[in-house]
Scaffold this active site. Structure first.
Site, PDB file in Angstrom:
ATOM      1  CE  LYS A  53      32.300  21.822  41.666  1.00  0.00           C
ATOM      2  NZ  LYS A  53      31.726  23.486  42.420  1.00  0.00           N
ATOM      3  CD  GLN A  97      29.926  26.141  43.664  1.00  0.00           C
ATOM      4  OE1 GLN A  97      30.015  24.762  43.675  1.00  0.00           O
ATOM      5  NE2 GLN A  97      30.931  27.027  43.348  1.00  0.00           N
ATOM      6  CG  ASP A 120      35.802  20.757  47.768  1.00  0.00           C
ATOM      7  OD1 ASP A 120      36.025  20.953  46.198  1.00  0.00           O
ATOM      8  OD2 ASP A 120      33.950  21.745  47.938  1.00  0.00           O
TER       9      ASP A 120
END
Ligand code: NAP
Length: 291
Positions: A53, A97, A120
């Protein structure tokens, strides 16, 4: 006839090129889209996701604020870092994460992220807005699936779609996106799960099947109608002694036989996977554009 492959790598690369141009435009106005990344602990899979990422951010000219925290980090310390990022005008998106270590309440952390930076798309505010058709950050994997379909010219309007899997990160949001009264929705959607009586009954009448169960061979050739479009979200490790690692990755679809019946199909790897990070970049650039 063998199905045409939907090349997720190529579609992701096309979107990243479009984003790169947007990033350049924003930079010319003094805004560099920034992603705040938080990883707690040293889980090897999480490290590789986070590294990918961060690299993807830099590749399109964005900046990432990388935070690798030890597994013993307290919930309070993590909340303080999220709060700092919420207030940091250089950061347009925050990525925590998952999974987090067991002593940290994941929901509490996700709720602490400012919905304006929830790239997200997991915050209940984002989920609620998506459900009622308001502009919101869409969760990356399902949004990636919709983009794969749209950019492959698959007609969604009026299509019968069957999704196998009802998780909060894939199945449920995907169903929601596809039933929206919008050019990228208007489908008739059925969602199957482990309590569905006869999955094949549903998949056999589907124009589009989306497998997100996390189990190899959930979808076999006898379960689909000729010409169906098959999207495989699943990523499963199976033992393979011919590989140095001792395993290989497969999806939820029995790829070879199914590709003899389907018209379009995504491979694993190289299908949905590359789209997930791409849509994270997309959301972050969107967030920066709104500034
Ligand atoms: P999850 O939270 O484990 O959910 C799996 C869902 O599938 C559940 O709703 C479960 O039903 C259903 N299911 C499992 N086995 C089934 C079966 N035999 N028949 C019918 N339904 C079944 O998984 P997830 O997080 O949604 O992920 C699904 C898969 O996608 C995994 O392989 C994951 O690695 C992959 N994934 C890939 C990406 C990517 O970027 N490529 C991103 C996210 C996830 P119940 O609700 O009844 O238990």
């Amino acid at each position: 006839m063998a199905a045409k492959i939907i090349d997720g790598k190529q579609i992701a690369a096309d979107i990243r090129e479009e984003l790169k141009a947007k990033v350049e435009q924003l930079k010319s106005k003094g805004i560099t889209p920034g992603l705040g990344v938080i990883l707690v602990g040293a889980d090897p899979a999480s490290i590789s996701y986070v590294t990918a990422k961060e690299k993807a951010c830099h590749d399109i000219g964005m900046f990432s604020d990388d935070n690798r925290l030890c597994a013993e980090t307290s919930e309070k310390e993590l909340l303080a870092l999220v709060d700092k990022m919420n207030k940091d005008s250089k950061i347009h998106g925050i990525l925590v994460q998952l999974p987090l270590p067991k002593h940290i309440d994941e929901q509490k952390i996700l709720l602490a992220i400012d919905p304006a930076k929830d790239v997200d798309g997991f915050h209940p505010v984002s989920v609620g807005k998506m459900c009622v058709g308001q502009k919101a950050f869409l969760p990356c994997t399902p949004h990636g699936v919709v983009q794969l379909l749209v950019r492959s010219g698959v007609k969604l309007d009026g299509a019968e779609v069957v999704i196998v899997g009802r998780s909060n990160i894939v199945g449920k949001p995907l169903a929601n996106m596809l039933i929206q009264k919008s050019p990228t929705g208007n489908a008739t959607v059925t969602v199957c799960h482990t309590r569905t009586k006869d999955i094949a009954y549903h998949t056999k009448r589907a124009d589009i099947i989306i497998a997100a169960a996390g189990r190899p061979k959930t979808i076999t050739a006898d379960m689909i109608k000729p010409g169906a479009v098959v999207i495989d979200v699943g990523v499963n490790r199976i033992e393979d002694s011919t590989k140095k690692s001792g395993f290989r990755l497969v999806g939820d679809v029995d790829f070879e036989p199914v590709s003899q019946v389907a018209s379009l199909i995504t491979p694993v790897p190289g299908g949905v996977g590359p789209m997930t990070i791409t849509m994270l970049l997309y959301n972050t650039v969107e967030s920066a554009s709104q500034k």
